[in-house]
Design a protein around this motif. Structure first.
Motif, PDB file in Angstrom:
ATOM      1  N   LEU A   1      -6.637   6.251  -4.012  1.00  0.00           N
ATOM      2  CA  LEU A   1      -7.854   6.210  -3.194  1.00  0.00           C
ATOM      3  C   LEU A   1      -8.427   4.796  -3.136  1.00  0.00           C
ATOM      4  CD1 LEU A   1      -9.533   9.547  -4.312  1.00  0.00           C
ATOM      5  CD2 LEU A   1      -8.659   9.023  -2.042  1.00  0.00           C
TER       6      LEU A   1
ATOM      7  N   PHE B   1     -17.180   2.661  -4.854  1.00  0.00           N
ATOM      8  CA  PHE B   1     -17.482   3.650  -3.819  1.00  0.00           C
ATOM      9  C   PHE B   1     -16.561   4.861  -3.889  1.00  0.00           C
ATOM     10  CE2 PHE B   1     -20.242   0.445  -2.230  1.00  0.00           C
ATOM     11  CZ  PHE B   1     -21.227   1.166  -1.582  1.00  0.00           C
TER      12      PHE B   1
ATOM     13  N   PRO C   1      -1.394   9.669  -3.216  1.00  0.00           N
ATOM     14  CA  PRO C   1      -2.428   9.156  -2.311  1.00  0.00           C
ATOM     15  C   PRO C   1      -3.841   9.554  -2.710  1.00  0.00           C
ATOM     16  CG  PRO C   1      -1.122  10.872  -1.239  1.00  0.00           C
ATOM     17  CD  PRO C   1      -0.435  10.545  -2.534  1.00  0.00           C
ATOM     18  N   ASP C   2      -4.005  10.664  -3.459  1.00  0.00           N
ATOM     19  CA  ASP C   2      -5.352  11.109  -3.796  1.00  0.00           C
ATOM     20  C   ASP C   2      -5.681  10.952  -5.272  1.00  0.00           C
ATOM     21  OD1 ASP C   2      -6.510  12.073  -1.215  1.00  0.00           O
ATOM     22  OD2 ASP C   2      -4.611  13.149  -1.216  1.00  0.00           O
TER      23      ASP C   2
ATOM     24  N   SER D   1      -6.378   2.737  -0.861  1.00  0.00           N
ATOM     25  CA  SER D   1      -6.617   3.100   0.536  1.00  0.00           C
ATOM     26  C   SER D   1      -7.900   2.465   1.058  1.00  0.00           C
ATOM     27  CB  SER D   1      -6.718   4.612   0.691  1.00  0.00           C
ATOM     28  OG  SER D   1      -5.578   5.243   0.183  1.00  0.00           O
ATOM     29  N   VAL D   2      -8.973   2.531   0.217  1.00  0.00           N
ATOM     30  CA  VAL D   2     -10.244   1.945   0.657  1.00  0.00           C
ATOM     31  C   VAL D   2     -10.095   0.432   0.805  1.00  0.00           C
ATOM     32  CG1 VAL D   2     -12.664   1.583   0.060  1.00  0.00           C
ATOM     33  CG2 VAL D   2     -11.603   3.783  -0.358  1.00  0.00           C
TER      34      VAL D   2
ATOM     35  N   SER E   1     -14.643  -1.435  -3.772  1.00  0.00           N
ATOM     36  CA  SER E   1     -13.839  -0.245  -3.454  1.00  0.00           C
ATOM     37  C   SER E   1     -13.815   0.790  -4.582  1.00  0.00           C
ATOM     38  CB  SER E   1     -12.419  -0.655  -3.076  1.00  0.00           C
ATOM     39  OG  SER E   1     -12.433  -1.333  -1.848  1.00  0.00           O
TER      40      SER E   1
ATOM     41  N   LEU F   1       0.831  -1.207   0.000  1.00  0.00           N
ATOM     42  CA  LEU F   1       0.000   0.000   0.000  1.00  0.00           C
ATOM     43  C   LEU F   1       0.865   1.256   0.000  1.00  0.00           C
ATOM     44  CD1 LEU F   1      -2.747   1.342   0.155  1.00  0.00           C
ATOM     45  CD2 LEU F   1      -2.761   0.990   2.612  1.00  0.00           C
ATOM     46  N   LYS F   2       1.930   1.224   0.780  1.00  0.00           N
ATOM     47  CA  LYS F   2       2.867   2.359   0.851  1.00  0.00           C
ATOM     48  C   LYS F   2       3.453   2.647  -0.536  1.00  0.00           C
ATOM     49  CE  LYS F   2       6.984   3.280   3.674  1.00  0.00           C
ATOM     50  NZ  LYS F   2       7.004   4.701   3.742  1.00  0.00           N
TER      51      LYS F   2
ATOM     52  N   LEU G   1       0.790   4.126  -2.913  1.00  0.00           N
ATOM     53  CA  LEU G   1       0.483   5.527  -2.597  1.00  0.00           C
ATOM     54  C   LEU G   1       1.604   6.446  -3.047  1.00  0.00           C
ATOM     55  CD1 LEU G   1      -1.135   5.262   0.959  1.00  0.00           C
ATOM     56  CD2 LEU G   1      -2.253   5.510  -1.248  1.00  0.00           C
ATOM     57  N   GLU G   2       2.855   5.991  -2.864  1.00  0.00           N
ATOM     58  CA  GLU G   2       3.982   6.835  -3.245  1.00  0.00           C
ATOM     59  C   GLU G   2       4.117   6.956  -4.758  1.00  0.00           C
ATOM     60  OE1 GLU G   2       7.068   4.971  -1.044  1.00  0.00           O
ATOM     61  OE2 GLU G   2       6.573   6.071   0.793  1.00  0.00           O
TER      62      GLU G   2
ATOM     63  N   LEU H   1     -18.647   8.171  -3.926  1.00  0.00           N
ATOM     64  CA  LEU H   1     -18.573   9.030  -2.745  1.00  0.00           C
ATOM     65  C   LEU H   1     -17.516  10.115  -2.861  1.00  0.00           C
ATOM     66  CD1 LEU H   1     -18.999   6.437   0.122  1.00  0.00           C
ATOM     67  CD2 LEU H   1     -20.633   8.152  -0.612  1.00  0.00           C
ATOM     68  N   LEU H   2     -16.415   9.827  -3.562  1.00  0.00           N
ATOM     69  CA  LEU H   2     -15.348  10.814  -3.650  1.00  0.00           C
ATOM     70  C   LEU H   2     -15.298  11.475  -5.028  1.00  0.00           C
ATOM     71  CD1 LEU H   2     -12.630   8.707  -1.796  1.00  0.00           C
ATOM     72  CD2 LEU H   2     -14.085  10.464  -0.824  1.00  0.00           C
TER      73      LEU H   2
ATOM     74  N   GLY I   1      -7.363  -1.217   1.495  1.00  0.00           N
ATOM     75  CA  GLY I   1      -6.552  -1.487   2.688  1.00  0.00           C
ATOM     76  C   GLY I   1      -7.332  -1.248   3.967  1.00  0.00           C
TER      77      GLY I   1
END
Lengths: 175, 193
Positions: free
Chosen positions: A118, A167, A112-113, A121-122, A164, A103-104, A107-108, A171-172, A124
């Motif tokens: 995203l 959503f 992350p966004d 993240s969901v 995931s 996950l790290k 994201l890197e 939602l985002l 995880g």
């Protein structure tokens, strides 16, 4: 938010011990009695956890996770999963530390966004290390026949993985 | 696991042989046992401390209080479980999970499993309640997903907790699906017998 979270764990400890004192328990003696079992439980879990993590470590070192991820990328796209998240879906049911590492990296590398970040993240945040949970819980009490536990738990994980991206979109509002 | 475990190891072996990662593989074989033992030692410490706190919570009646507070939920997931002690232990585990106290949840959950095993007459076969309990624990219903938020923050996100709500909804749906499958599994084993 961070300070609230950091205050949380100590508060729970204080609440438990404080309530015991108010209810006139011999909290120290009771604590020692309960703590005694910890080592035995760890010993009970040891053989099955050693076996599981051996397989996981070998899979990671051999590059099998990467290879299978590449093979599965088209199938993932078909199911609406970003191909970058496939290693996470393979590893997170098996190993907690492994999935944190993956996950790290996701994201890197993707931000992350971003949509990928995203989704990861969901995923995880909504799945647990299933095989670890099964190994520890059943290993601790010496139950060998786990019946339909694994199929049900793995299906639940996949419900999380497949939902995931949906959503995140709903939602985002990211595509 | 008797089927899955050898398959996982064989896949790793064949894969390393094909990609020439044999050195990495043998390093992993050597390191794995030692790493796991180091982890188990840390786990033992956590188990001792939360086992002690769980004993205090049980003795003082806090666990039973928790059990009563969560009893509508427990009745939904474990309709046939009447034992007060088991329900209290499960309630503590669910609360710890929900609050994101992963380290605390495991020992509390093991206490619940021990009680379930006593109820099942010390059998080596998992009971329906055990299966439901473990499936429930493998779906992460967290109010505060601490690890994910931490990783997102480290990766430079301005909104580390942005995925809190979708993750909560997704995990609740996954939990529902898992429990529905448990009900199917129970029917199948009843039918086999």
């Amino acid at each position: 938010m961070e300070t609230v979270a950091a205050f949380f764990l100590p508060s729970v400890v204080v609440l438990i011990i404080g309530y015991g004192v108010v209810k006139k328990c011999r909290v120290f003696d009771v604590f020692l009695e309960g703590a005694k079992g910890g080592f035995r439980t760890a010993l009970n879990v040891a053989p099955s956890l050693l076996a599981l993590l051996l397989a996981v470590d070998m899979l990671r070192a051999s590059g099998a996770i990467d290879l299978v991820s590449r093979l599965l990328a088209p199938a993932a796209s078909f199911l609406g999963l970003p191909p970058e998240t496939v290693p996470l879906t393979l590893l997170s049911p098996l190993s907690g530390s492994g999935s944190v590492g993956v996950l790290k990296t996701i994201l890197e590398q993707n931000g992350p966004d971003s949509f990928v970040g995203l989704c990861a993240s969901v995923m995880g945040g909504s799945t647990e290390t299933t095989f670890y949970a099964v190994t520890v819980y059943y290993g601790a009490i010496g139950v060998k026949k786990t019946r339909h536990t694994l199929p049900c738990a793995v299906c639940a994980d996949w419900v999380s993985f497949l939902l995931s991206p949906r959503f995140v979109t709903w939602l985002l509002r990211r595509q | 696991m008797n089927l899955l475990w050898p398959v996982l190891i064989a896949v790793a072996f064949v894969c390393a042989a094909c990609t020439g990662k044999t050195a990495e593989l043998s390093a992993a074989v050597v390191a794995s046992g030692a790493d796991t033992m180091a982890f188990l030692l840390r786990l033992a410490g956590v188990l001792c401390i939360w086992g002690g706190l769980a004993a205090v919570a049980e003795k003082s009646g806090l666990a039973a209080l928790c059990g009563r507070a969560l009893s509508p939920l427990l009745r939904l997931v474990f309709p046939r479980l009447k034992d007060e002690k088991a329900r209290a232990a499960i309630a503590l585990n669910v609360s710890a999970n929900f609050l994101g106290l992963g380290n605390a949840a495991t020992p509390l959950g093991i206490a619940a499993m021990k009680r379930l095993r006593e109820l099942g007459g010390e059998s080596a076969v998992a009971s329906d309640e055990m299966v439901r309990f473990v499936v429930m624990n493998s779906a992460a219903v967290h109010l505060v997903p601490a690890t994910v938020a931490l990783l997102r923050g480290e990766a430079g996100s301005p909104a580390p907790t942005a995925t809190l709500l979708p993750a909560l909804i997704v995990s609740l749906l996954a939990l529902t699906a898992g429990l529905a499958l448990c009900a199917v599994g129970e029917r199948v084993s009843a039918w086999k017998r």
